[in-house]
Design a protein around this motif. Structure first.
Motif, PDB file in Angstrom:
ATOM      1  N   HIS A  48      17.907 -36.061  62.438  1.00 46.78           N
ATOM      2  CA  HIS A  48      17.741 -34.712  61.894  1.00 46.78           C
ATOM      3  C   HIS A  48      16.259 -34.423  61.682  1.00 46.78           C
ATOM      4  N   HIS A  50      14.454 -33.502  58.851  1.00 42.34           N
ATOM      5  CA  HIS A  50      13.693 -33.699  57.612  1.00 42.34           C
ATOM      6  C   HIS A  50      12.460 -34.539  57.913  1.00 42.34           C
ATOM      7  N   ASP A  52      11.056 -36.993  56.600  1.00 41.37           N
ATOM      8  CA  ASP A  52      11.129 -38.458  56.534  1.00 41.37           C
ATOM      9  C   ASP A  52      11.931 -39.052  57.708  1.00 41.37           C
ATOM     10  N   HIS A  53      12.194 -38.207  58.728  1.00 43.96           N
ATOM     11  CA  HIS A  53      12.865 -38.657  59.958  1.00 43.96           C
ATOM     12  C   HIS A  53      12.103 -38.150  61.181  1.00 43.96           C
ATOM     13  N   HIS A 108      24.936 -33.770  55.182  1.00 44.97           N
ATOM     14  CA  HIS A 108      23.552 -33.770  54.721  1.00 44.97           C
ATOM     15  C   HIS A 108      22.978 -32.387  55.000  1.00 44.97           C
ATOM     16  N   ASP A 143      21.139 -39.664  57.765  1.00 42.81           N
ATOM     17  CA  ASP A 143      21.285 -39.435  56.329  1.00 42.81           C
ATOM     18  C   ASP A 143      22.664 -38.831  56.128  1.00 42.81           C
TER      19      ASP A 143
END
Ligand code: NI
Ligand code: MN
Length: 229
Positions: A48, A50, A52-53, A108, A143
């Protein structure tokens, strides 16, 4: 193949001829040990969008020429930045010369937060990904919260390896991840998405112990550690 854990949800899968990089969040990860410049994947898989990905995807892909495999919406957004992409969506399988990738749901969010413009951009559905590579079946849950359709991922064939988030707060925590592991029935479970930031600090050793008490083999990977499969 060799699988290298880069911290958070980031992994390299290195096969005979390919380097697949998943969720390369390195810059901004206080625990990261490898620099984006040190990785030259030919494919990047994103569960995805976000940060942090998505992480260092744009910089790495521009330098290495990697093709990014992700949701149709995020793929389009990356395409506008000059990056080669393959977009797909939940339920779909794509066939590559190195194997297959099937997209599963994840419970998520998936808005990209543009701090400068104070806007949130919709990036399509967040995903889990089932990879079949060199005869091995590997599930990266992305996530997600615990949800009962995780029972469907395995189908009638064994799963060799599953990466499950255990950080809690933004995803399932350790006890829900135990239930997910029971449903997935993978040969081995590796916890991810923990310890990076204070709200997601967890005791991964206790998680591995709890898995063992349920008859499930778990392996904690240190950041930078390699698992041979
Ligand atoms: Ni996320
Ligand atoms: Mn995350």
């Amino acid at each position: 193949m060799e699988i290298v854990f880069h911290g958070h949800s980031a992994l390299s899968i290195v096969t005979q001829n390919h380097h697949l990089l998943i969720d390369p969040f390195l810059t901004g990860n206080p625990l990261a040990q490898v620099k984006p410049d040190e990785l030259s994947p030919d494919f990047i898989l994103l569960t995805h969008g976000h940060n942090d990905h998505l992480g260092d995807t744009v910089a790495i892909a521009k330098r290495s020429g990697a093709t990014v495999i992700t949701s149709h919406e995020l793929a389009n957004w990356l395409g506008w930045q000059g990056i080669e992409t393959i977009g797909f969506s939940i339920g779909g399988t794509i066939q590559m010369d190195w194997g297959t990738v099937k997209a599963y749901p994840a419970i998520h969010g998936n808005g990209y937060i543009d701090e400068e413009k104070q806007e949130i951009i919709y990036m399509g559905p967040p995903m889990g990904m089932l990879l079949t590579i060199e005869g091995k079946r590997i599930y990266h849950a992305g996530d997600t919260a615990l949800f009962s359709d995780l029972q469907l991922v395995r189908g009638d064939q064994p799963l060799d390896l599953a990466f499950l988030p255990i950080g809690d707060h933004f995803t399932m925590g350790p006890s829900d991840a135990i239930q997910a592991a029971k449903w997935l029935q993978a040969e081995r479970v590796v916890p991810v998405h923990y310890d990076t930031f204070p709200p997601i600090r967890q005791d991964a050793d206790a998680f591995i112990q709890a898995l063992a008490e349920s008859g499930i083999q778990g392996t904690k990977l240190a950041i930078g550690e390699t698992l041979s499969l």
